[in-house]
Design a protein around this motif. Structure first.
Motif, PDB file in Angstrom:
ATOM      1  N   SER A 167      16.531  -4.395  12.229  1.00  0.00           N
ATOM      2  CA  SER A 167      17.044  -4.956  10.975  1.00  0.00           C
ATOM      3  C   SER A 167      17.830  -6.237  11.220  1.00  0.00           C
ATOM      4  O   SER A 167      17.773  -7.182  10.431  1.00  0.00           O
ATOM      5  CB  SER A 167      17.919  -3.923  10.261  1.00  0.00           C
ATOM      6  N   GLY A 223      16.701  -9.940  10.174  1.00  0.00           N
ATOM      7  CA  GLY A 223      17.617 -10.765   9.395  1.00  0.00           C
ATOM      8  C   GLY A 223      17.788 -12.163   9.950  1.00  0.00           C
ATOM      9  O   GLY A 223      18.168 -13.088   9.224  1.00  0.00           O
ATOM     10  N   TRP A 226      13.987  -8.270   3.830  1.00  0.00           N
ATOM     11  CA  TRP A 226      15.134  -9.149   3.549  1.00  0.00           C
ATOM     12  C   TRP A 226      14.703 -10.381   2.762  1.00  0.00           C
ATOM     13  O   TRP A 226      15.416 -10.838   1.870  1.00  0.00           O
ATOM     14  CB  TRP A 226      15.810  -9.580   4.852  1.00  0.00           C
ATOM     15  N   PHE A 259      11.420  -5.529   8.407  1.00  0.00           N
ATOM     16  CA  PHE A 259      12.711  -5.969   7.891  1.00  0.00           C
ATOM     17  C   PHE A 259      12.691  -7.439   7.489  1.00  0.00           C
ATOM     18  O   PHE A 259      13.358  -7.829   6.529  1.00  0.00           O
ATOM     19  CB  PHE A 259      13.804  -5.718   8.932  1.00  0.00           C
ATOM     20  N   VAL A 306      16.452   0.969  15.135  1.00  0.00           N
ATOM     21  CA  VAL A 306      16.259   0.523  13.751  1.00  0.00           C
ATOM     22  C   VAL A 306      17.290  -0.539  13.381  1.00  0.00           C
ATOM     23  O   VAL A 306      16.977  -1.534  12.718  1.00  0.00           O
ATOM     24  CB  VAL A 306      16.333   1.723  12.783  1.00  0.00           C
TER      25      VAL A 306
END
Length: 295
Positions: free
Chosen positions: A14, A18, A253, A249, A10
């Motif tokens: 992420s 990003g 984000w 993600f 995870v």
């Protein structure tokens, strides 16, 4: 899969999600060439420091052809294409286009390695293509005709990842860390000629410089180390499942930090692309919890 490995999975998703946020922030000022040269440069420094700490000496010269091929297909070219696309497309769209890499990998494997595509895989391929059509068609109409080259660039970047994956099947057997380290040296060299044709467009702000440093050190250097740890602990199949978590993600984000809208086409396109990719690759989410140290 152990709890610690699942946490790393995870965390890796992420971080890689990003990367599209940071690319979007810095792309217009740095331009594609300088952005990626700084990204791979900072990643190279990070991996070089780690290699010194681990006392791993890189044998670059004996495998230079391999490293230059991998550095071009898996790093320099797709990174640059995504940086170009990021000047127009939002972070969520970029992350979703990235998830089609597994579909491209399956298509290329069919022609290159004569790998059989099952009936389920064929249906999944069709579903994935429909998902891309929904996503980029509506996004393209909303942004305008000038978004078409950016969308094509994003798709071609994912194609490069699929090509690189198939290349590694016939490439020399080299340790994963050395592949990452060596390909970063090669990618850094590949990017130098482009600097003369794609100059920086302005003076970067502190936020943009911070984004570039994070892209190199965290999203590339540190992320590779996380990925290699997952491959060692859980195997390549479980580690590659990170592909299916990255868009979540990327969308999150983009929404939180750039106020990017989440439209119905984003949700529908993402769902279709991920479903199609799972069918093409034969990935079963339950496999995450039935690895060799299953819980």
């Amino acid at each position: 899969m152990s709890a610690s490995s699942f946490f790393r999975l995870v965390l890796l998703a992420s971080i890689w999600g990003g990367s599209f946020l940071f690319t979007r922030i810095a792309a217009n000022t740095f331009g594609p060439a300088f952005l990626i040269e700084f990204r791979v440069g900072f990643a190279l420094i990070s991996l070089f420091v780690v290699s010194l700490y681990l006392k791993k000496r890189l044998a670059f010269a004996p495998h230079k052809k391999h490293f230059f091929t991998l550095g071009l297909l898996n790093t320099a070219l797709p990174f640059t294409l995504f940086a170009y696309a990021a000047q127009t497309l939002n972070a969520s769209t970029l992350s979703i286009l990235n998830s089609t890499a597994a579909i491209w990998g399956a298509i290329i494997a069919f022609f290159w390695h004569k790998s059989r595509l099952t009936r389920t895989g064929g249906v999944g391929l069709l579903i994935g293509i429909i998902g891309v059509g929904i996503l980029v068609g509506i996004d393209g109409a909303r942004i305008g005709a000038h978004s078409i080259p950016a969308i094509i660039a994003g798709i071609m970047a994912a194609f490069c990842y699929g090509l690189a994956t198939n290349y590694t099947k016939t490439a020399p057997s080299i340790e994963s860390f050395d592949n990452a380290h060596g390909s970063m040296w090669a990618a850094t060299l590949w990017m130098i000629p482009l600097l003369f044709f794609m100059p920086m467009r302005g003076q970067p702000t502190p936020i943009e410089w911070t984004s570039v440093v994070l892209l190199g050190v965290v999203c590339t250097g540190y992320a590779y180390l996380l990925f290699f740890r997952l491959v060692t602990d859980e195997g390549a199949a479980s580690a590659l499942s990170v592909t299916f978590l990255i868009p979540m993600f990327g969308i999150l984000w983009g929404y939180l930090f750039l106020d990017e809208p989440i439209g119905l086409n984003t949700i529908a396109g993402t769902g279709l692309i991920l479903s199609g990719t799972m069918m093409v690759t034969g990935f079963n989410p339950r496999a995450l919890f039935h690895a060799k140290q299953g819980t």
